[in-house]
Design a protein around this motif. Sequence first.
Motif, PDB file in Angstrom:
ATOM      1  N   VAL A 315      25.471  21.887  28.808  1.00 25.83           N
ATOM      2  CA  VAL A 315      26.531  21.237  27.877  1.00 25.83           C
ATOM      3  C   VAL A 315      27.605  20.462  28.569  1.00 25.83           C
ATOM      4  CG1 VAL A 315      28.072  22.012  26.158  1.00 25.83           C
ATOM      5  CG2 VAL A 315      25.832  22.832  26.237  1.00 25.83           C
ATOM      6  N   PHE A 316      27.882  21.202  29.650  1.00 27.09           N
ATOM      7  CA  PHE A 316      29.126  20.405  30.453  1.00 27.09           C
ATOM      8  C   PHE A 316      28.748  19.822  31.835  1.00 27.09           C
ATOM      9  CE2 PHE A 316      30.233  24.151  27.682  1.00 27.09           C
ATOM     10  CZ  PHE A 316      31.418  23.771  27.021  1.00 27.09           C
ATOM     11  N   ALA A 317      28.781  18.769  31.971  1.00 27.16           N
ATOM     12  CA  ALA A 317      28.525  17.857  33.452  1.00 27.16           C
ATOM     13  C   ALA A 317      29.661  18.643  34.197  1.00 27.16           C
ATOM     14  CB  ALA A 317      28.845  16.479  33.331  1.00 27.16           C
ATOM     15  N   ASP A 318      29.287  18.768  35.688  1.00 31.25           N
ATOM     16  CA  ASP A 318      30.173  19.326  36.436  1.00 31.25           C
ATOM     17  C   ASP A 318      30.808  20.742  36.071  1.00 31.25           C
ATOM     18  OD1 ASP A 318      31.744  19.739  38.969  1.00 31.25           O
ATOM     19  OD2 ASP A 318      33.166  18.043  38.575  1.00 31.25           O
ATOM     20  N   PRO A 319      29.999  21.566  35.674  1.00 28.64           N
ATOM     21  CA  PRO A 319      30.494  22.740  34.970  1.00 28.64           C
ATOM     22  C   PRO A 319      31.432  23.559  35.722  1.00 28.64           C
ATOM     23  CG  PRO A 319      28.362  23.162  35.550  1.00 28.64           C
ATOM     24  CD  PRO A 319      28.548  21.782  35.823  1.00 28.64           C
ATOM     25  N   ASP A 320      31.288  23.584  37.126  1.00 27.57           N
ATOM     26  CA  ASP A 320      32.291  24.330  37.824  1.00 27.57           C
ATOM     27  C   ASP A 320      33.302  23.599  38.251  1.00 27.57           C
ATOM     28  OD1 ASP A 320      30.489  26.835  37.773  1.00 27.57           O
ATOM     29  OD2 ASP A 320      29.243  25.842  39.068  1.00 27.57           O
ATOM     30  N   GLY A 321      33.362  22.379  37.929  1.00 24.16           N
ATOM     31  CA  GLY A 321      34.570  21.669  38.347  1.00 24.16           C
ATOM     32  C   GLY A 321      35.740  21.478  37.220  1.00 24.16           C
ATOM     33  N   LEU A 322      37.042  21.006  37.590  1.00 27.31           N
ATOM     34  CA  LEU A 322      38.160  20.923  36.626  1.00 27.31           C
ATOM     35  C   LEU A 322      38.026  19.417  36.300  1.00 27.31           C
ATOM     36  CD1 LEU A 322      40.587  21.746  34.942  1.00 27.31           C
ATOM     37  CD2 LEU A 322      41.874  20.952  37.169  1.00 27.31           C
ATOM     38  N   VAL A 323      37.602  19.099  35.160  1.00 31.96           N
ATOM     39  CA  VAL A 323      37.478  17.669  34.476  1.00 31.96           C
ATOM     40  C   VAL A 323      38.585  17.781  33.268  1.00 31.96           C
ATOM     41  CG1 VAL A 323      35.982  15.906  33.490  1.00 31.96           C
ATOM     42  CG2 VAL A 323      35.236  17.494  35.130  1.00 31.96           C
ATOM     43  N   TRP A 324      39.850  17.414  33.853  1.00 33.88           N
ATOM     44  CA  TRP A 324      40.986  17.754  33.064  1.00 33.88           C
ATOM     45  C   TRP A 324      41.012  17.089  31.733  1.00 33.88           C
ATOM     46  CZ3 TRP A 324      44.315  14.543  30.981  1.00 33.88           C
ATOM     47  CH2 TRP A 324      44.463  13.297  31.585  1.00 33.88           C
ATOM     48  N   ASP A 325      40.281  15.917  31.699  1.00 31.88           N
ATOM     49  CA  ASP A 325      40.218  14.985  30.509  1.00 31.88           C
ATOM     50  C   ASP A 325      38.787  15.057  29.595  1.00 31.88           C
ATOM     51  OD1 ASP A 325      38.965  13.660  32.393  1.00 31.88           O
ATOM     52  OD2 ASP A 325      39.918  11.699  32.190  1.00 31.88           O
ATOM     53  N   ARG A 326      37.969  16.133  29.980  1.00 32.29           N
ATOM     54  CA  ARG A 326      36.905  16.279  29.347  1.00 32.29           C
ATOM     55  C   ARG A 326      36.997  16.282  27.864  1.00 32.29           C
ATOM     56  NH1 ARG A 326      32.268  18.897  31.495  1.00 32.29           N
ATOM     57  NH2 ARG A 326      33.665  20.014  33.287  1.00 32.29           N
ATOM     58  N   ARG A 327      36.404  15.471  27.206  1.00 31.69           N
ATOM     59  CA  ARG A 327      36.178  15.271  25.904  1.00 31.69           C
ATOM     60  C   ARG A 327      34.832  14.897  25.447  1.00 31.69           C
ATOM     61  NH1 ARG A 327      41.738  12.852  23.156  1.00 31.69           N
ATOM     62  NH2 ARG A 327      43.004  14.628  23.228  1.00 31.69           N
ATOM     63  N   PRO A 328      34.159  15.578  24.492  1.00 33.63           N
ATOM     64  CA  PRO A 328      34.633  16.404  23.726  1.00 33.63           C
ATOM     65  C   PRO A 328      34.428  17.764  24.726  1.00 33.63           C
ATOM     66  CG  PRO A 328      32.438  16.027  23.051  1.00 33.63           C
ATOM     67  CD  PRO A 328      32.888  14.592  23.905  1.00 33.63           C
ATOM     68  N   ASN A 329      35.207  18.871  24.253  1.00 33.58           N
ATOM     69  CA  ASN A 329      34.950  20.003  25.013  1.00 33.58           C
ATOM     70  C   ASN A 329      34.820  21.119  24.095  1.00 33.58           C
ATOM     71  OD1 ASN A 329      35.413  21.907  26.858  1.00 33.58           O
ATOM     72  ND2 ASN A 329      37.152  21.257  27.899  1.00 33.58           N
ATOM     73  N   PRO A 330      33.403  21.590  23.760  1.00 33.40           N
ATOM     74  CA  PRO A 330      33.159  22.341  22.673  1.00 33.40           C
ATOM     75  C   PRO A 330      32.998  23.893  23.330  1.00 33.40           C
ATOM     76  CG  PRO A 330      31.070  21.282  23.551  1.00 33.40           C
ATOM     77  CD  PRO A 330      32.346  20.602  24.208  1.00 33.40           C
ATOM     78  N   HIS A 331      33.979  24.143  24.338  1.00 33.94           N
ATOM     79  CA  HIS A 331      33.919  25.424  25.002  1.00 33.94           C
ATOM     80  C   HIS A 331      34.071  26.653  23.949  1.00 33.94           C
ATOM     81  CE1 HIS A 331      38.130  26.616  24.179  1.00 33.94           C
ATOM     82  NE2 HIS A 331      38.352  25.269  24.781  1.00 33.94           N
TER      83      HIS A 331
END
Length: 415
Positions: A315-331
């Motif tokens: 679901v999340f590319a680069d899941p262990d990294g901080l992608v501050w502008d990640r959108r959408p972010n269905p966490h």
Amino acid sequence: MTKAAGLPAHLAHPFSPAGRIDPYPAYAWLRTHDPVHRDPMTGMWLVTGYADCAALLKDPAFSAASGQRERSRDDDLPVSMLTTDGLDHTRLRAPGALLLGPAALASVADAIAADADALLDRAVERGVPVDAVEELGAPLATAVLARLFGLSEDGRATLAALARAASVNLDPLAPPQIARVGRAAMGELTRFLDAHTDRADPHCPLGRLAADTRLTRQEMLGVLGLAVVGGWQPLAEAVGNALYWLLPRPEVRAALRAGGRDAADTAVDELLRLEAPIPFTARVTVHDAELPGGRVPAGQRVLAVLAAANRDPAVFADPDGLVWDRRPNPHLAFGGGPHFCLAARLVKQSGATLLGRIVRRFPEAVIAGPDPRWAPSLIPRRLTALPVDLGTDVPDAGSRDAGVPDAAGLQDAHA
Ligand code: HEM
């Protein structure tokens, strides 16, 4: 997929002393090899895949009422949204919106922004280094609850002390002697809230909830108690967790300064995804249940491991990294389904208010001292301390956006 027997020996179990400090390698292994895993150490099922957690949280086969009541020592916790299912839950949650819904949030947003300015002023006066957990996160959490409850300055100190003591009730695996202290604190907190309710300003969110006739007094106190126990420490710790990721990344702070309110709102979601303050939540299966990653028989204790789902590479590319502008972010840091955190907007807005001010007012802030350490606690995920040297204060840069963000900034895509 073939079921794996258990974690390989070289990986620390997520509840072992080492695993509590860094559970992510074990979570990654479980998610990949056995996302719906019966854990031989605890006898519970650990659900770590994103699709599995998201499905579980919406599936009535997984009872929150039984899940929360199965905890070792929650018999003294008042009935609340989290200890009910179905219609009982809906009946409590609807009036709970008077305390935590959009209108309540709008009524306290400017006061919380002023509190954020004041707590940063106090931190500057005290000098460096500042402990971000104790001196920024905890006062923010206290301010948010104080504004919802219409508390005086004196009341704030009492609330903070009681909230801290009662927060142990969050941890489903707390040892009995610690749990006893938490139980006693819960009783004291409930008595404090009961007495305060009689004096509360009828126009503050608590006053509006108290005037509503849909809940009994005990039920209303249950809602307040849940807000304190479920909200105070997770919010306080979320600030330290966020700064742990933000401060070593000047390029992200520069982007947040440039991006203003929208950027801060977006970053808060990503920071909650990476270090979910509530890493898992408990359920019990009321009948056999099917999840995408496996089947859970009836009568089993199940943990939806939100922190593992939040780093699922499916679901999340680069899941262990901080992608501050990640959108959408269905966490899933706020859960999902009917028990989705009722205060998610309030938390995001308060967090963005404080973090936005920190990056603008203190462009040179750095973590002071050696590497911060994660506490060996299960819930909430938290640092033992986070000493911060705030550097030069640019006070005028702080409060450019005291007001309420636009509606788009408050949407919860995953509610
Ligand atoms: C960073 C801070 C917070 C996080 C990460 C968080 C996370 C969560 C999660 C994961 C749940 C769902 C639990 C489950 O499904 O079993 C939840 C529920 C809830 N939270 Fe929060 N929370 C936070 C702060 C707050 C605050 C500040 C308040 C109140 C002032 C609050 C009030 C609630 C309530 C009332 C529920 C129960 C909703 C229901 O059962 O319908 N939370 N929260």
